[in-house]
Design a protein around this motif. Structure first.
Motif, PDB file in Angstrom:
ATOM      1  N   TRP A   1      63.097  40.687  26.565  1.00 53.62           N
ATOM      2  CA  TRP A   1      63.018  42.138  26.398  1.00 53.62           C
ATOM      3  C   TRP A   1      64.356  42.669  25.884  1.00 53.62           C
ATOM      4  O   TRP A   1      65.407  42.095  26.128  1.00 53.62           O
ATOM      5  CB  TRP A   1      62.737  42.822  27.741  1.00 53.62           C
ATOM      6  CG  TRP A   1      61.365  42.591  28.288  1.00 53.62           C
ATOM      7  CD1 TRP A   1      60.291  43.423  28.191  1.00 53.62           C
ATOM      8  CD2 TRP A   1      60.930  41.456  29.027  1.00 53.62           C
ATOM      9  NE1 TRP A   1      59.209  42.874  28.833  1.00 53.62           N
ATOM     10  CE2 TRP A   1      59.570  41.665  29.354  1.00 53.62           C
ATOM     11  CE3 TRP A   1      61.538  40.266  29.446  1.00 53.62           C
ATOM     12  CZ2 TRP A   1      58.808  40.744  30.078  1.00 53.62           C
ATOM     13  CZ3 TRP A   1      60.792  39.346  30.161  1.00 53.62           C
ATOM     14  CH2 TRP A   1      59.439  39.590  30.472  1.00 53.62           C
ATOM     15  N   CYS A   2      64.271  43.781  25.173  1.00 55.30           N
ATOM     16  CA  CYS A   2      65.492  44.483  24.818  1.00 55.30           C
ATOM     17  C   CYS A   2      65.663  45.659  25.771  1.00 55.30           C
ATOM     18  O   CYS A   2      64.770  45.942  26.576  1.00 55.30           O
ATOM     19  CB  CYS A   2      65.444  44.980  23.364  1.00 55.30           C
ATOM     20  SG  CYS A   2      64.218  46.288  23.098  1.00 55.30           S
ATOM     21  N   SER A   3      66.771  46.364  25.701  1.00 56.34           N
ATOM     22  CA  SER A   3      67.030  47.450  26.642  1.00 56.34           C
ATOM     23  C   SER A   3      66.075  48.617  26.441  1.00 56.34           C
ATOM     24  O   SER A   3      65.919  49.459  27.318  1.00 56.34           O
ATOM     25  CB  SER A   3      68.479  47.925  26.532  1.00 56.34           C
ATOM     26  OG  SER A   3      68.776  48.267  25.198  1.00 56.34           O
TER      27      SER A   3
ATOM     28  N   ALA B   1      70.786  46.618  31.273  1.00 57.30           N
ATOM     29  CA  ALA B   1      69.348  46.391  31.190  1.00 57.30           C
ATOM     30  C   ALA B   1      69.043  45.563  29.959  1.00 57.30           C
ATOM     31  O   ALA B   1      69.739  45.690  28.954  1.00 57.30           O
ATOM     32  CB  ALA B   1      68.623  47.732  31.139  1.00 57.30           C
ATOM     33  N   PRO B   2      68.028  44.755  29.880  1.00 58.53           N
ATOM     34  CA  PRO B   2      67.056  44.497  30.934  1.00 58.53           C
ATOM     35  C   PRO B   2      67.311  43.163  31.645  1.00 58.53           C
ATOM     36  O   PRO B   2      66.382  42.483  32.033  1.00 58.53           O
ATOM     37  CB  PRO B   2      65.754  44.423  30.151  1.00 58.53           C
ATOM     38  CG  PRO B   2      66.181  43.719  28.880  1.00 58.53           C
ATOM     39  CD  PRO B   2      67.606  44.115  28.616  1.00 58.53           C
TER      40      PRO B   2
ATOM     41  N   LEU C   1      68.347  40.797  22.973  1.00 64.09           N
ATOM     42  CA  LEU C   1      67.231  40.393  23.827  1.00 64.09           C
ATOM     43  C   LEU C   1      67.770  39.618  25.027  1.00 64.09           C
ATOM     44  O   LEU C   1      68.786  38.931  24.922  1.00 64.09           O
ATOM     45  CB  LEU C   1      66.276  39.481  23.048  1.00 64.09           C
ATOM     46  CG  LEU C   1      65.421  40.134  21.976  1.00 64.09           C
ATOM     47  CD1 LEU C   1      64.722  39.067  21.139  1.00 64.09           C
ATOM     48  CD2 LEU C   1      64.380  41.069  22.590  1.00 64.09           C
TER      49      LEU C   1
END
Lengths: 421, 229
Positions: free
Chosen positions: A333-335, B142-143, A362
């Motif tokens: 996932w990215c932010s 994040a994440p 990522l």
């Protein structure tokens, strides 16, 4: 030394000419019932001693007097003034690293013996460094190390002798673990609740590793109390361990594997009892099979490695694979929350590339990574070279099927100088 | 985040001690059967994974506070839960604390965790919310997930349910280590300093894990209907 390998102890030229001429056979008795070639066996024997304190140092020095083929010693500590009370050293040893110091003394005693030392934490020693040895001794009150040594010996199928003392009752005990079969016992099998409480109370960690995101650097602090004992009791434990070792290697008397022998100096009695497997033991008792692969592992596919490990008829869909120091990410996932299919291996410190939608970095949270990857998870990636899946550098892979584990390593691993090949 | 609230569960008379023996409801049993069907590994590890999975599903059954979102026991144990708990956050660029109402936690458990004590930050990552502001929560962008430290040492073989309970205690700040000079240290020095100066909200909640008082109040405040599970 930072590569996780023992370093060899070498003496300067000419330091041992007279000692070189000493022959074991000038003093080795003809043991009752001996039917084997003791000289050849001892010449070929390689032993490892983990913990070179009061007990381990005596084991190492006596092994050198037996002129065994090779001695590997490991201990991260240095001699303190209190070491003079129980350890076979003089004041000149104070401040020196135990493993290297005892290693040098072994080399002086037996120049023909190959001697290797490891002065750092046992956990940092490459897991295959014990592959060459015939038997491992562990002597010490450091329970985390005892468990680590126990697990590694199980994996490699190496016999393990654990020597310990209980000072107040003048008891010396040696447990001999064959580690031959899945049903064989290990030191952790006989842990009592007191041992677990002692283990859990023996170490604390700082936040250092967590803050830096580097879990491989947890910076543990040991809080073990030094073993309260006297020098003769420690020597007794070392001697008992070596008697068991000799009886096993030379086939003297009744078999000694998977037995515990306990000597009490109050009663002068010895008790020998069998060691039993504990079905609730949390250690993996399955010995590994070791095989060498002639190709570079990153050039191989998991399907190839599965067949090589377990035979051409193996059902690769039932296998799982582990590449130490590499984790597998199915997704990342990215932010911004964009999910992306990955199907790639990565190291903990590595980024996983950039999001195809927003270009952000990522990452894959630990809970969605896998250290052991099932074949069904890999899917079509089973037939892609490891290099194409991100594994650029690996010298070993574990292949698992039901109750079998095979360690594959590159064939040039282990071909070393001197007695380590 | 949505405010779905579970149907009011029934806590068995023995409370958490009864988890091992209480029968699972049909929904939890079906989930347990599904995830354990594809377990693999050494026998001792499979037995442990089965026991842990059962405990977690029993916990899911008896509390409205926790919801299992993801549970993988094929190889290692990987668990993601949504926990109804106040969580202190400091959004980027702001100076004031914002209290979120729930957290998504990721818990990873490996076979070696059964036989050696582990660092407190080893097991639990906070996947959401982002920007958690807590002395014992590491700052990770994040994440990746912010690591949550549950103490200077966690004993060998600690149970998943204990990790969940400790996480709740940590996030509500019912248990918190703020002294940056303590030998165990803190994971977020600026947050430790902030909370030393602002102790009045601590703890963020006094409700125990099985309590429903705070959940009732939240339900009331948001005017949500209770849903069936």
């Amino acid at each position: 030394m930072s590569d996780g390998r023992f370093h060899e102890i070498v003496l300067p030229e000419g330091t041992s000419d007279e000692v070189d001429r000493v022959r074991r056979q000038d003093r080795l008795p003809e043991f009752v019932g001996l039917e084997r070639d003791a000289e050849a066996i001892l010449d070929a024997t390689q032993i490892a001693i983990i913990g070179t304190g009061s007990v381990g140092a005596n084991i190492a020095l006596h092994s050198a007097r037996l002129q065994v083929g090779a001695i590997y010693v490991a201990d991260f500590a240095a001699f303190k003034p209190a070491s003079l009370l129980t350890q076979p050293i003089g004041p000149s040893a104070l401040g020196q690293k135990k493993a290297s110091y005892i290693g040098r003394r072994c080399k002086h005693l037996s120049p023909k013996t190959k001697v290797f030392a490891w002065d750092r934490q046992f956990a940092d020693l490459d897991s295959l460094e014990l592959e060459q040895v015939d038997v491992v001794f562990v002597a010490g009150d450091n329970l985390p190390v005892v468990i680590d040594v126990s697990q590694r010996c199980r994996e490699l199928g190496k016999p393990l002798l654990k020597a310990s003392v209980e000072g107040s009752s003048l008891v010396a005990q040696v447990d001999f673990y064959s580690n031959a079969l899945e049903a064989s016992p290990c030191p952790v099998c006989s842990f009592t609740q007191g041992d677990w409480d002692s283990l859990n109370g023996s170490v604390t960690f700082s936040c250092h590793g967590g803050v830096n995101g580097n879990e491989s650097d947890p910076n543990p602090k040991l809080h073990t109390r030094p073993t309260m004992s006297i020098a003769p009791l420690c020597s007794t434990a070392a001697n008992l361990a070596l008697f068991q070792f000799l009886r096993d290697r030379l086939g003297l008397g009744q078999p000694v594997r998977d037995t515990a022998v306990e000597f009490c100096a109050f009663t002068h009695r010895s008790v020998v009892s069998p060691l039993k497997r504990n079905p609730r033991c949390p250690c993996d008792h399955q010995p590994w099979e070791l095989k060498s692969v002639s190709r570079r592992l990153p050039d191989c596919t998991f399907a190839d490695l599965g067949r090589f490990a377990l035979g051409d008829g193996v059902e690769t869909n039932c296998l799982s694979f582990e590449c130490p120091a590499w984790s597998y990410a199915e997704r990342a996932w990215c932010s911004a929350g964009h999910a992306q299919q990955m199907g790639t291996f990565f190291r903990s410190s590595q980024r996983l590339g950039q999001c195809s939608l927003c270009g952000g970095p990522l990452a894959c949270p630990k809970v969605y990574t896998q250290q052991i990857v099932a074949a069904e998870t890999l899917g079509d990636n089973l037939r892609r070279p490891l290099q194409a899946l991100g594994i650029t550098d690996a010298n070993r892979i574990l292949v698992r099927q039901a109750q079998r584990t095979v360690l594959l390593r590159e064939a040039n691993r282990g071909v070393e100088e001197g007695g380590r090949s | 985040m949505s405010h779905r609230i579970k149907k009011r569960p029934v806590v068995p008379p023995g409370g958490l001690k009864a988890l091992e023996t209480m029968p699972l409801a049909a929904e939890q049993q079906a989930f347990f059967d599904r995830i354990t069907a594809s377990m693999s590994g050494p026998q001792f590890w499979c037995a442990r994974k089965s026991s842990e999975a059962r405990d977690v599903m029993a916990l899911d059954q008896i509390t409205a506070r926790m919801h299992v979102q993801y549970f993988d026991v094929r190889q290692d144990i990987k668990l993601v839960i949504r926990l109804e708990t106040p969580v202190a956050c400091m959004p980027a660029g702001q100076q004031e604390i914002v209290i979120r109402e729930e957290a998504i936690l990721g818990i990873s458990y490996l076979p070696e965790d059964l036989r050696q004590p582990q660092p407190g930050y080893k097991f639990v990552q906070i996947l959401e919310p982002f920007d958690v502001w807590h002395p014992n929560v590491g700052m990770q962008p994040a994440p990746f997930g912010q690591p949550l430290c549950l103490g200077p040492r966690l004993p060998a073989g600690i149970r998943l349910k204990e990790l969940i309970l400790l996480s709740y205690g940590a996030l509500t700040m019912q248990t918190v280590q703020m002294d940056e000079y303590d030998a165990a240290g803190v994971m977020n020095w600026p947050a430790a300093g902030y909370w030393q100066q602002n102790v009045h909200p601590i703890p963020l909640s006094r409700a125990s894990f099985l309590d429903t008082v705070d959940l009732d109040q939240k339900e009331h405040a948001h005017g949500d209907n209770v849903e069936g599970k």
